[in-house]
Motif scaffolding. Structure first.
Motif, mmCIF file in Angstrom:
data_model
loop_
_atom_site.group_PDB
_atom_site.id
_atom_site.type_symbol
_atom_site.label_atom_id
_atom_site.label_comp_id
_atom_site.label_asym_id
_atom_site.label_seq_id
_atom_site.Cartn_x
_atom_site.Cartn_y
_atom_site.Cartn_z
ATOM 1 N N LEU A 15 -11.440 -0.368 1.357
ATOM 2 C CA LEU A 15 -10.592 -1.555 1.212
ATOM 3 C C LEU A 15 -11.411 -2.789 0.910
ATOM 4 O O LEU A 15 -12.532 -2.931 1.395
ATOM 5 C CB LEU A 15 -9.858 -1.867 2.517
ATOM 6 N N ASP A 23 -9.684 2.903 -3.603
ATOM 7 C CA ASP A 23 -9.735 4.338 -3.891
ATOM 8 C C ASP A 23 -8.807 4.695 -5.010
ATOM 9 O O ASP A 23 -7.718 4.282 -5.141
ATOM 10 C CB ASP A 23 -9.375 5.109 -2.629
ATOM 11 N N HIS A 64 -15.181 0.578 4.537
ATOM 12 C CA HIS A 64 -14.887 2.002 4.469
ATOM 13 C C HIS A 64 -14.355 2.383 5.846
ATOM 14 O O HIS A 64 -14.993 2.087 6.854
ATOM 15 C CB HIS A 64 -16.148 2.814 4.181
ATOM 16 N N ASP A 82 -6.700 -1.494 -1.925
ATOM 17 C CA ASP A 82 -7.241 -0.157 -1.727
ATOM 18 C C ASP A 82 -8.068 0.177 -2.950
ATOM 19 O O ASP A 82 -7.540 0.268 -4.062
ATOM 20 C CB ASP A 82 -6.094 0.836 -1.544
ATOM 21 N N TYR A 140 -10.634 5.566 3.646
ATOM 22 C CA TYR A 140 -10.112 4.418 2.910
ATOM 23 C C TYR A 140 -11.238 3.465 2.581
ATOM 24 O O TYR A 140 -12.112 3.217 3.414
ATOM 25 C CB TYR A 140 -9.051 3.676 3.731
ATOM 26 N N LEU A 172 0.223 6.180 4.167
ATOM 27 C CA LEU A 172 -1.104 6.556 4.647
ATOM 28 C C LEU A 172 -1.317 8.059 4.586
ATOM 29 O O LEU A 172 -0.397 8.839 4.771
ATOM 30 C CB LEU A 172 -1.293 6.074 6.084
ATOM 31 N N MET A 188 0.827 -1.197 0.000
ATOM 32 C CA MET A 188 0.000 0.000 0.000
ATOM 33 C C MET A 188 0.865 1.253 0.000
ATOM 34 O O MET A 188 1.982 1.235 0.482
ATOM 35 C CB MET A 188 -0.895 0.000 1.243
ATOM 36 N N GLN A 232 -12.986 5.563 8.211
ATOM 37 C CA GLN A 232 -12.905 7.012 8.315
ATOM 38 C C GLN A 232 -12.689 7.425 9.761
ATOM 39 O O GLN A 232 -12.838 6.627 10.682
ATOM 40 C CB GLN A 232 -14.163 7.665 7.751
#
Length: 102
Positions: free
Chosen positions: A11, A102, A66, A100, A9, A4, A1, A68
């Motif tokens: 995943l 995103d 998700h 990931d 995120y 950060l 990855m 957060q």
């Protein structure tokens, strides 16, 4: 990855073996507490430290999460909690891979 960042995120967590009990095991091993129910299922929220986790899609082979920051929490603490979460997640012997989205 990648390194950060203080962002949300998304995943996909893949398991080595198919098992309908993987969510319960994952939550227990990572200390994720359900927000409104006794057990986490699809579309449920959980929390761990400064992290909020939304279990969006659950199959017996993978989970889409998700991740957060909880409201009113600092980005610095979020990043510390996020790094520890990923370290713990990578250490689980039954997790095959993380992607990931995103």
């Amino acid at each position: 990855m990648k390194p950060l960042e203080p962002k949300i995120y998304i995943l996909k967590v893949f398991f080595k073996q198919s098992d309908c009990l993987q969510v319960k095991r994952l939550c227990s091993d990572l200390g994720i507490m359900p927000e409104n129910t006794n057990e986490i299922g699809e579309d449920d929220w959980g929390h761990r430290g400064y992290l909020e986790l939304w279990f969006q899609e659950i199959t017996d082979k993978n989970i889409t999460l998700h991740i957060q920051k909880q409201r009113n929490k600092t980005a610095k603490k979020y990043m510390e909690n996020l790094q520890q979460f990923f370290d713990d997640l990578y250490s689980l012997e039954y997790v095959e891979n993380l992607v990931d989205l995103d």
